[in-house]
Design a protein around this motif. Structure first.
Motif, PDB file in Angstrom:
ATOM      1  N   ALA A 122       0.852  -1.241   0.015  1.00 51.10           N
ATOM      2  CA  ALA A 122       0.078   0.044  -0.089  1.00 51.10           C
ATOM      3  C   ALA A 122       0.678   1.229   0.106  1.00 51.10           C
ATOM      4  O   ALA A 122       0.543   2.334  -0.677  1.00 51.10           O
ATOM      5  N   ALA A 123       1.984   1.133   0.775  1.00 49.76           N
ATOM      6  CA  ALA A 123       2.896   2.362   0.861  1.00 49.76           C
ATOM      7  C   ALA A 123       3.825   2.550  -0.457  1.00 49.76           C
ATOM      8  O   ALA A 123       4.125   3.528  -0.775  1.00 49.76           O
ATOM      9  N   ALA A 124       4.222   1.454  -0.998  1.00 45.37           N
ATOM     10  CA  ALA A 124       5.382   1.790  -1.785  1.00 45.37           C
ATOM     11  C   ALA A 124       5.144   2.177  -3.073  1.00 45.37           C
ATOM     12  O   ALA A 124       6.037   3.217  -3.394  1.00 45.37           O
ATOM     13  N   PRO A 125       4.064   2.163  -3.755  1.00 44.95           N
ATOM     14  CA  PRO A 125       3.933   2.940  -4.944  1.00 44.95           C
ATOM     15  C   PRO A 125       3.796   4.354  -4.600  1.00 44.95           C
ATOM     16  O   PRO A 125       4.627   5.085  -5.391  1.00 44.95           O
ATOM     17  N   ARG A 126       3.215   4.938  -3.859  1.00 45.20           N
ATOM     18  CA  ARG A 126       3.435   6.514  -3.334  1.00 45.20           C
ATOM     19  C   ARG A 126       4.626   6.989  -3.125  1.00 45.20           C
ATOM     20  O   ARG A 126       5.128   7.974  -3.619  1.00 45.20           O
ATOM     21  N   LEU A 127       5.408   6.112  -2.473  1.00 40.08           N
ATOM     22  CA  LEU A 127       6.661   6.470  -1.868  1.00 40.08           C
ATOM     23  C   LEU A 127       7.580   6.557  -3.165  1.00 40.08           C
ATOM     24  O   LEU A 127       8.686   7.245  -3.450  1.00 40.08           O
ATOM     25  N   VAL A 128       7.717   5.491  -4.013  1.00 34.90           N
ATOM     26  CA  VAL A 128       8.274   5.591  -5.355  1.00 34.90           C
ATOM     27  C   VAL A 128       8.062   6.824  -6.219  1.00 34.90           C
ATOM     28  O   VAL A 128       8.776   7.275  -6.992  1.00 34.90           O
ATOM     29  N   GLU A 129       6.744   7.056  -6.242  1.00 36.38           N
ATOM     30  CA  GLU A 129       6.427   8.046  -7.103  1.00 36.38           C
ATOM     31  C   GLU A 129       7.030   9.358  -6.770  1.00 36.38           C
ATOM     32  O   GLU A 129       7.409  10.403  -7.402  1.00 36.38           O
ATOM     33  N   VAL A 130       7.336   9.651  -5.224  1.00 37.05           N
ATOM     34  CA  VAL A 130       8.093  10.947  -4.896  1.00 37.05           C
ATOM     35  C   VAL A 130       9.500  10.765  -4.670  1.00 37.05           C
ATOM     36  O   VAL A 130       9.985  11.675  -4.577  1.00 37.05           O
ATOM     37  N   GLY A 131      10.166   9.335  -4.828  1.00 35.30           N
ATOM     38  CA  GLY A 131      11.286   9.102  -4.694  1.00 35.30           C
ATOM     39  C   GLY A 131      11.971   9.235  -3.465  1.00 35.30           C
ATOM     40  O   GLY A 131      13.143   9.411  -3.503  1.00 35.30           O
ATOM     41  N   GLU A 132      11.349   8.958  -2.341  1.00 33.47           N
ATOM     42  CA  GLU A 132      11.594   9.044  -0.988  1.00 33.47           C
ATOM     43  C   GLU A 132      10.903   8.280  -0.061  1.00 33.47           C
ATOM     44  O   GLU A 132       9.766   8.056  -0.540  1.00 33.47           O
ATOM     45  N   GLY A 133      11.306   7.881   1.030  1.00 37.47           N
ATOM     46  CA  GLY A 133      10.417   7.205   2.055  1.00 37.47           C
ATOM     47  C   GLY A 133      11.383   5.866   2.530  1.00 37.47           C
ATOM     48  O   GLY A 133      12.343   5.536   1.939  1.00 37.47           O
ATOM     49  N   ALA A 134      10.771   5.279   3.457  1.00 35.49           N
ATOM     50  CA  ALA A 134      11.252   4.084   3.990  1.00 35.49           C
ATOM     51  C   ALA A 134      10.121   3.360   4.539  1.00 35.49           C
ATOM     52  O   ALA A 134       9.245   3.591   5.139  1.00 35.49           O
ATOM     53  N   ILE A 135      10.529   1.899   4.400  1.00 26.60           N
ATOM     54  CA  ILE A 135       9.880   0.729   5.080  1.00 26.60           C
ATOM     55  C   ILE A 135      10.619  -0.140   6.045  1.00 26.60           C
ATOM     56  O   ILE A 135      11.466  -0.639   5.385  1.00 26.60           O
ATOM     57  N   VAL A 136      10.205  -0.225   7.174  1.00 24.42           N
ATOM     58  CA  VAL A 136      10.837  -0.998   8.082  1.00 24.42           C
ATOM     59  C   VAL A 136      10.101  -2.397   8.396  1.00 24.42           C
ATOM     60  O   VAL A 136       9.027  -2.252   8.953  1.00 24.42           O
ATOM     61  N   ASN A 137      10.589  -3.479   8.300  1.00 24.37           N
ATOM     62  CA  ASN A 137      10.014  -4.795   8.597  1.00 24.37           C
ATOM     63  C   ASN A 137      10.612  -5.371   9.645  1.00 24.37           C
ATOM     64  O   ASN A 137      11.733  -5.369   9.599  1.00 24.37           O
ATOM     65  N   ILE A 138       9.744  -5.672  10.725  1.00 21.89           N
ATOM     66  CA  ILE A 138      10.488  -6.193  11.913  1.00 21.89           C
ATOM     67  C   ILE A 138      10.106  -7.769  11.689  1.00 21.89           C
ATOM     68  O   ILE A 138       9.373  -8.516  11.552  1.00 21.89           O
TER      69      ILE A 138
END
Length: 262
Positions: A122-138
């Motif tokens: 859900a988060a990745a496409p929007r973050l890719v679109e703006v070219g920044e962000g982070a996803i941390v998986n525990i």
């Protein structure tokens, strides 16, 4: 003035999630806190607002319920302020494989793998679109060790590691950082909920120490952070061996040892 992205934390009512919320609040990030326990979320949100002067929104959700998961997914897709996802929600389970019920296995796998993946998706496409962000998986070091005897739980954590490594390869060239964090035994409520007496474990890390170490890895942009690993070269050796193994796999023919009957 630096504008910090909002951080969405799942499993935020206690333990690792609540500690991540505290640490990002100290850094000046606004927060969206997700968990089932509304009262505990509200108490945490109130404290963080008062102590750090940040905006904190509470989003109660049982992520194993489709409609409630969908609401969190929508928030990750649509809220441009959210730039960091802490994918922490998860459960453990005690007992051997043959002692676990089908329903308990389904709940464990759903929360630890399906939910983890859907929120990242859900988060990745929007973050890719703006070219920044982070996803941390525990994840967990249990995902590296079938010998620990937590076969289903460990398999879900192996999934989290593999997914994170794959997403890192795919998303990092597009500006999105993906980190897998692999704790060992950490002093949180997950053990009690799984019916495991934490006092029977030989070594247990404090949750604050765990998250602080994970954030050092986050700031260094590590793909895999293992806070209890004291000899970093061990992981490098494992990765090198894995890549060498792949180099030895030739798809056109079976290996010689499988072409001879002994």
């Amino acid at each position: 003035m630096t504008i910090h992205p909002t951080v969405l934390v799942t499993g935020a009512s206690s333990g690792i999630g609540a500690t991540y919320a505290d640490r990002f609040a100290r850094r000046g990030h606004d927060l969206v806190l997700v968990a089932r326990d509304h009262a505990r979320l509200q108490a945490l949100a109130t404290r963080l607002r008062q102590e750090f002067g940040i905006a904190v929104e509470v989003l109660p959700a049982d992520l194993t319920q489709r409609e409630e998961l969908a609401a969190v997914e929508a928030r990750l897709r649509d809220d441009a302020r959210i730039g960091i996802l802490i994918n922490n929600a998860g459960i453990a389970q005690s007992g051997g494989f043959v002692d676990q019920s089908a329903d308990s296995i389904e709940r464990l796998v759903t929360l630890n793998t399906t939910v983890l993946t859907r929120l990242a998706a859900a988060a990745a496409p929007r973050l890719v679109e703006v070219g920044e962000g982070a996803i941390v998986n525990i994840g967990s070091v249990v995902g590296l060790s079938p010998e620990f005897g937590m076969s289903v739980y460990g398999a879900t954590k192996a999934f989290a590691l593999f997914l994170s490594q794959g997403l890192s390869l795919e998303l990092s060239p597009k500006g999105v950082y993906v980190q897998a964090v692999l704790p060992a035994a950490t002093r949180t409520e997950i053990w009690e909920r799984a019916g495991i007496d934490i006092n029977t474990l030989p070594e247990v890390m404090d949750v604050g120490e765990l998250v602080d170490a994970a954030l050092v890895g986050f700031d260094r942009r590590e793909t895999v952070t293992i806070p209890p690993l004291h000899v970093a070269a061990r992981w490098d050796t494992l990765e090198a061996s894995r890549l060498a193994l792949l180099g030895d796999i030739r798809q056109a023919q079976a290996a010689e040892r499988y072409r001879t009957i002994t």
